[in-house]
Design a protein around this motif. Structure first.
Motif, PDB file in Angstrom:
ATOM      1  N   UNK A 166       0.835  -1.181   0.000  1.00  0.00           N
ATOM      2  CA  UNK A 166       0.000   0.000   0.000  1.00  0.00           C
ATOM      3  C   UNK A 166       0.863   1.221   0.000  1.00  0.00           C
ATOM      4  N   UNK A 167       0.492   2.179   0.771  1.00  0.00           N
ATOM      5  CA  UNK A 167       1.286   3.398   0.846  1.00  0.00           C
ATOM      6  C   UNK A 167       2.166   3.320   2.072  1.00  0.00           C
ATOM      7  N   UNK A 168       3.352   3.872   1.949  1.00  0.00           N
ATOM      8  CA  UNK A 168       4.255   3.831   3.094  1.00  0.00           C
ATOM      9  C   UNK A 168       4.227   5.129   3.863  1.00  0.00           C
ATOM     10  N   UNK A 203       5.018  -2.714  -3.788  1.00  0.00           N
ATOM     11  CA  UNK A 203       3.915  -2.875  -4.730  1.00  0.00           C
ATOM     12  C   UNK A 203       4.293  -2.343  -6.109  1.00  0.00           C
ATOM     13  N   UNK A 204       4.955  -1.219  -6.127  1.00  0.00           N
ATOM     14  CA  UNK A 204       5.383  -0.633  -7.393  1.00  0.00           C
ATOM     15  C   UNK A 204       6.339  -1.574  -8.117  1.00  0.00           C
ATOM     16  N   UNK A 205       7.280  -2.132  -7.371  1.00  0.00           N
ATOM     17  CA  UNK A 205       8.285  -3.000  -7.972  1.00  0.00           C
ATOM     18  C   UNK A 205       7.688  -4.284  -8.517  1.00  0.00           C
ATOM     19  N   UNK A 246       8.025  -9.718  -1.293  1.00  0.00           N
ATOM     20  CA  UNK A 246       6.878  -9.063  -0.662  1.00  0.00           C
ATOM     21  C   UNK A 246       7.125  -9.047   0.833  1.00  0.00           C
ATOM     22  N   UNK A 247       7.807  -8.043   1.268  1.00  0.00           N
ATOM     23  CA  UNK A 247       8.344  -8.008   2.617  1.00  0.00           C
ATOM     24  C   UNK A 247       7.321  -8.319   3.698  1.00  0.00           C
ATOM     25  N   UNK A 282      13.013   2.759   0.711  1.00  0.00           N
ATOM     26  CA  UNK A 282      11.757   2.921  -0.031  1.00  0.00           C
ATOM     27  C   UNK A 282      11.377   1.615  -0.727  1.00  0.00           C
ATOM     28  N   UNK A 283      12.367   0.919  -1.227  1.00  0.00           N
ATOM     29  CA  UNK A 283      12.087  -0.350  -1.883  1.00  0.00           C
ATOM     30  C   UNK A 283      11.511  -1.399  -0.964  1.00  0.00           C
TER      31      UNK A 283
END
Length: 510
Positions: free
Chosen positions: A27-29, A370-372, A407-408, A362-363
Motif C-alpha cells: 500500500x502506501x508507506x 507494490x510498485x516494484x 513481498x516483505x 523505499x524499496x
C-alpha cells in the motif's frame, strides 16, 4: 506478488527489487519512515542522487533508461540510476573482476557472500559497515530478522540482504495431483511412497493415451541433490555430529541416498539423461504433459498447471509438503532466508550512503514493494476480491520478472504466488508453506566462513558429483565409490576446509 523465473529487466526496481529484490508489498508507506529515511521528494530544488548499481538479471530482455517503470521509480525516489545487468551465468566472475578492478558501483550485488575477494575487501575496510545507519530507516524492519542475522560478517551488517522465504524455494518436487487422483494414489510422504508413485506414473498410463510414454521424475543432476540432504537430515553441505561439523558428502547416509537414486534410475523412474539435461528440458517435459514430477520452487506449480489446462482442464501440479527419510524425519529444502545482498563501497561518501539507504528503504516499503512487483494500479494491474490481475501493459513495461522483489510484509508470497494464480491454489500453497516450515532442518553452516571452502570445495564437489553419476549410470560399482570416499576423507583440502569450518563454528559459539 508476481514472480517469474526470469527476473531481469528492470531497472530501477532492479534497483529496488534488485536492490532488495526485496521489495514488494502493498500500500502506501506514508507515515512509516523514520526521519533519516524520508523518501526523497521528486522535483523541487532537490538534485536527484546518481546511483550506480550492478546486479544479477534473469531476464531475456533488459530494461533501459527509456523504460516507463525505470523513469517512474527514478521520479518517486529522486534518483538517476545507472544499472549494469549481469547474467546469472557469469555473475560470480563479473563480481570478482569488478572487485579486483577497484571500480565498484555504489551498490554491488553479491550472490555469494563467501566469495573470497569480497570477504578480503570487507576485511580491508573497502565496504561500509552499515550497522550504525540501519536504525534510521523504518522500512528495513520489514526485512525478516533472520535475513539480517544470516548476512552478518564478523557480527556486523556490511550488506543489505535480499530476503527470501526460508522454505518454498529450491529444487523440491512438484507433482501431478490429477495423475494421483486418476490412479487412486495418495500424496507421497516417504521416499518409499515417492518411488511407488513414480512407478505408477511410468507404468500405469496416467495420461490415458494407451502408451507407456511418461516420465516419473523429470530430473537434472541438481534436482536430485536434495536426496543427499534428506538422508542426512540437514540442509546445506554440512551437518552437526557430536558437536562438530562434518561434510555430508563423506557420510554413510549420502551413500544410502546414492543407492536410492541409482534404484530410481535402474527402474526407469527418472530421466535417463538426467546428468546432461538442463532446466529448459524439464520445462518442456512438464508443459508437454509427459512428466509426473519435477523439482521447482513452489510458485511454479500454478505456472505449469495453467499451461496444461489449455488442453487438459483438470490438470493440477502442486508442491509436496515434505518427504520422510529412512529414519522417519520430515524433510524439505530450506534456505538461509536471503538470496544475495548489496554492499556499498567505502569510496562512497557518508552523505550519499544515507541517500542510497533511503532509496533502498523505499524499496522495502509497502508502496515501493507494490510498485516494484505490480507497477501502478489500473495501469499495470487491476484488483478484485483481494486478487491482482495483470494487464498487457504490465508485460509491455517489462514488469514481469524485472521489477519484482520480495513481498516483505508477506514474504511467503514470493514462493506461493504466480501471475494469475486462483485463490484456491494460493490457499493451498500457503498451507503447504506452513507444513514445510515444520519440516525444514537448519543448515548449521549458515554465517560461517572458510576461505579454503570458498576456493577448494567447488572442485571437490564436482569430483563427488562425477563419481556419483558414474555409479548411478552403472559405469562404476559402489565399491569404487566407497574407495573414493575413503580417500576423500583424508584429502588434505577437505581436512583443511573442515578444520576452518569448525574453527569458525567455535568462534561463533564463543
Amino acid at each position: 506478488m508476481i514472480r517469474t523465473k526470469s527476473s531481469k529487466t528492470l531497472l530501477s526496481l532492479t534497483a529496488l527489487g534488485v536492490m532488495g529484490t526485496a521489495l514488494l508489498s502493498g500500500c502506501s508507506s506514508a507515515g512509516t519512515e523514520a526521519p533519516g529515511a524520508k523518501r526523497p521528494e521528486a522535483g523541487g530544488n532537490a538534485k536527484p542522487t546518481d546511483i550506480s548499481i550492478m546486479v544479477i538479471n534473469y531476464g531475456t530482455q533488459f530494461a533501459d533508461k527509456d523504460n516507463f517503470m525505470w523513469k517512474e521509480i527514478e521520479k518517486r525516489t529522486n534518483t538517476k540510476l545507472n544499472v549494469t545487468w549481469v547474467s546469472p551465468n557469469n555473475i560470480i566472475e563479473k563480481t570478482n573482476v569488478t572487485l579486483a578492478s577497484g571500480d565498484i558501483p555504489d551498490l554491488l550485488y553479491m550472490e555469494d557472500l563467501n566469495q573470497a575477494q569480497f570477504r578480503s575487501a570487507v576485511s580491508q575496510g573497502a565496504f561500509w559497515d552499515l550497522t550504525p545507519f540501519l536504525k534510521d530507516y523504518a522500512n528495513f524492519k520489514n526485512v525478516p530478522a533472520y535475513a539480517w542475522e544470516n548476512t552478518k560478517i564478523n557480527g556486523k551488517n556490511y550488506v543489505i540482504p535480499r530476503p527470501y522465504p526460508i522454505v518454498g524455494g529450491g529444487l523440491f518436487p512438484l507433482i501431478r495431483k490429477d495423475w494421483l487422483d486418476k490412479l487412486n494414489l495418495k500424496m507421497p510422504e516417504t521416499v518409499d511412497d515417492f518411488k511407488s508413485v513414480l512407478k505408477a506414473f511410468v507404468g500405469n498410463d496416467p495420461d490415458g493415451n494407451g502408451q507407456k510414454d511418461t516420465t516419473g521424475y523429470a530430473a537434472t543432476l541438481g534436482s536430485l541433490s536434495f536426496f543427499y540432504n534428506l538422508y542426512n537430515d540437514t540442509n546445506g553441505d554440512w551437518k552437526l555430529k557430536d558437536g562438530k561439523l562434518v561434510p555430508i558428502m563423506t557420510e554413510e547416509a549420502s551413500r544410502e541416498a546414492l543407492l536410492y537414486i541409482k534404484g530410481l534410475y535402474e527402474d526407469g523412474l527418472i530421466s535417463p539423461d538426467f546428468s546432461v539435461l538442463k532446466l529448459s528440458n524439464i520445462n518442456e517435459a512438464l508443459n508437454s504433459g509427459k512428466a509426473g514430477a519435477a523439482g521447482y520452487s513452489m510458485n511454479n506449480g500454478w505456472r505449469f498447471t495453467e499451461e496444461l489446462r489449455k488442453t487438459k482442464p483438470d490438470a493440477a501440479i502442486v508442491p509436496l509438503s515434505y518427504l520422510k527419510g529412512p529414519k522417519g524425519n520430515k524433510f524439505t529444502i530450506a534456505t538461509a532466508g536471503y538470496y544475495g545482498a548489496f554492499g556499498i563501497p567505502k569510496k562512497v561518501p557518508e552523505e550519499k550512503v544515507r541517500k542510497i539507504l533511503a532509496f533502498m528503504d523505499y524499496g522495502y516499503s509497502p508502496e515501493g514493494n507494490n510498485l516494484a512487483n505490480y507497477g501502478i494500479k489500473d495501469v499495470h494491474y487491476t484488483e478484485a476480491d483481494g486478487q491482482k490481475k495483470t494487464t498487457e501493459r504490465f508485460n509491455q513495461d517489462l514488469l514481469n520478472g524485472n521489477f519484482q522483489g520480495v513481498w516483505i510484509q508477506n514474504n511467503i508470497d514470493l514462493v506461493t504466488v504466480s501471475p494469475g494464480i486462483p485463490k484456491e491454489f494460493y490457499e493451498l500453497n500457503k498451507k503447504i508453506y506452513a507444513e514445510r516450515e515444520q519440516a525444514a532442518p537448519k543448515d548449521p553452516s549458515i554465517g560461517l566462513f572458510s576461505e579454503a571452502q570458498t576456493k577448494l570445495m567447488p572442485d571437490l564437489k564436482k569430483k563427488v558429483d562425477d563419481m556419483r553419476v558414474k555409479v548411478i549410470l552403472g559405469q562404476e560399482k559402489i565399491e569404487a565409490y566407497d574407495a573414493f570416499i575413503t580417500a576423500l576423507k583424508n584429502d588434505a583440502n577437505l581436512v583443511k576446509i573442515t578444520k576452518e569450518m569448525n574453527d569458525a563454528l567455535a568462534q561463533k559459539n564463543k
